[in-house]
Design an enzyme around this catalytic site. Structure first.
Site: not given
Length: 368
Positions: A10-11, A14-15, A17, A108, A132, A205
């Site tokens: 899961a990306m 961000g830095i 992930s 979530c 991440g 978010c």
RNA sequence: AGCCUUAUAGUAUAGUGGUAGUACAACAGAUUUUGAUUCUGUCCGCCUAGGUUCGAAUCCUGGUAAGGCUA
């Protein structure tokens, strides 16, 4: 080093992930990147627009994809807006309307992200899923045990308490043994300069300007009229002020009350039926018992009655010691050895045995 | 109607002659994948008009306002 295991990462763009995906790739995994589209930012953004939102904002897709291209692995976008809206956002709203304090990130993670990931992982015949997050998982005595990250200052095990054995079994956290500073350094070494300097993400978010109160009204315009004439009361039941509606408050809150008594006052209790918010001193926030429901036990199913666990009742929390009294397979009572301040129903409680997550649940109510 | 008391930032209070402090609030920043908390910083004031004095929030007089007492 080729291990042929396929992992769905899961990306978020961000830095964390991104580095996680790269590390797995370098370890020989067959990596497939996936970015989840949770919310339609374009149609909900405010005039100011450019907010660094939490885990999943607009630029995220491009950032994640460029990593995938650079490292030569496929990258997909997964549209989970529908589930996200019906589960996370609707729950968020209804919890506040019920006078409680939800934690959308927890919901979530467990109800949306992992569920969606797992489904996709199966479809793509992946052996594992990875994120991440800063946390660790190990296999011990027939169970998969979630524990705190090596970098305790970034530990995210708290928001992962809802992960069940069947998903923990398939999950990899590549950053669990790294410090955030090391992750930054790795990104830098790999030439991902912009990424390495990206600000930490935070806030909810799906709320563009961090104003959840405004968000509640926007999503539910009828609320404003229903909430008129709210009052503050003291613990004796005397009216000591007025407010714009109970959902805009949370237990333990001090700022934004708009009333003054020469001493700091805090929200002690929220009574949705009467649109009343009870205020009092800091001492009056101290409590020693609470009921937990929606239980998910991780390290073990049952905790001995005399075992002293460490309980976190919010994300940033050193934890307090308590005994656990099981009531059913889905609920238990937490009995603190010392009083804790500001127990807020709707928040998550996570039980630790040193660094291991014993389990967690949702705070249902204060019971003493 | 008469008498007394009080009148300082948004609120509550210090300061009885040398140009105003404090607490709470508000605002901003820091921290933070939830809401809060916490920390740091900032803004804002002497009811009004005269007078005494080198100099008044501080003394005097009038006004205004609030509270109390008396009839």
């Amino acid at each position: 080093m080729q291990n042929n295991k396929r992992v769905l990462v899961a990306m978020s763009g961000g830095i964390d992930s991104s580095v996680a995906a790269i590390l797995l790739k370098e370890q020989g995994y067959e990596v497939i990147g996936i970015t989840m589209k949770t919310w339609d930012y374009a149609s909900h953004s405010t005039s100011t627009g450019q907010k660094q939102t939490g885990c999943c904002d607009l630029d995220a897709f491009n950032d994640a994809r460029s990593i995938a291209v650079q490292y030569g692995f496929p990258h997909y976008i997964l549209d989970i807006r529908e589930e996200f809206t019906t589960d996370v956002i609707q729950n968020f709203i209804s919890e506040y309307v019920a006078g409680r304090t939800p934690n959308p990130c927890v919901l979530c993670n467990t109800h949306i992200k992992w569920k969606a990931l797992l489904k996709r992982a199966n479809a793509l015949q992946c052996d594992f899923i990875a994120t991440g997050h800063y946390a660790k998982i190990r296999h011990e005595k027939e169970r998969y045990v979630l524990s705190k990250a090596k970098d305790l200052s970034k530990d995210q095990s708290y928001v992962l308490w809802g992960l069940t054995q069947d998903v923990l079994k398939k999950t990899i956290f590549p950053l669990g043994n790294l410090y955030k500073t090391e992750v930054r350094e790795l990104a830098k070494q790999k030439g991902l300069i912009a990424l390495s300097q990206k600000k930490e993400s935070y806030e909810i978010c799906f709320i563009p300007d961090n104003d959840y109160r405004k968000f509640l009204l926007q999503q539910n315009p009828a609320l404003e009229a229903q909430l008129a004439n709210g009052v503050f009361k003291n613990t004796k039941g005397e009216i000591i002020g007025s407010h714009q509606g109970y959902p805009f408050f949370t237990i333990g809150q001090r700022k934004g009350l708009g009333v003054t008594f020469g001493k700091p006052v805090f929200v002690l209790e929220i009574l949705p039926q009467e649109n009343v918010v009870v205020l009092g001193s800091e001492d009056e926030l101290l409590e020693s018992e609470m009921l937990i429901t929606n239980l998910n036990m991780i390290k073990q199913e049952i905790v001995a009655p005399d075992f002293l666990a460490t309980i976190k009742i919010r994300y940033r929390d050193f934890g307090a010691t308590a005994r656990l009294e099981h009531l059913s397979s889905n609920s238990l009572k937490v009995l603190f050895t010392q009083q804790v301040k500001g127990i807020a129903p709707g928040q998550s409680a996570v039980f630790y045995d040193n660094d291991d997550v014993i389990g967690g649940g949702i705070i249902q109510k204060i019971t003493d």
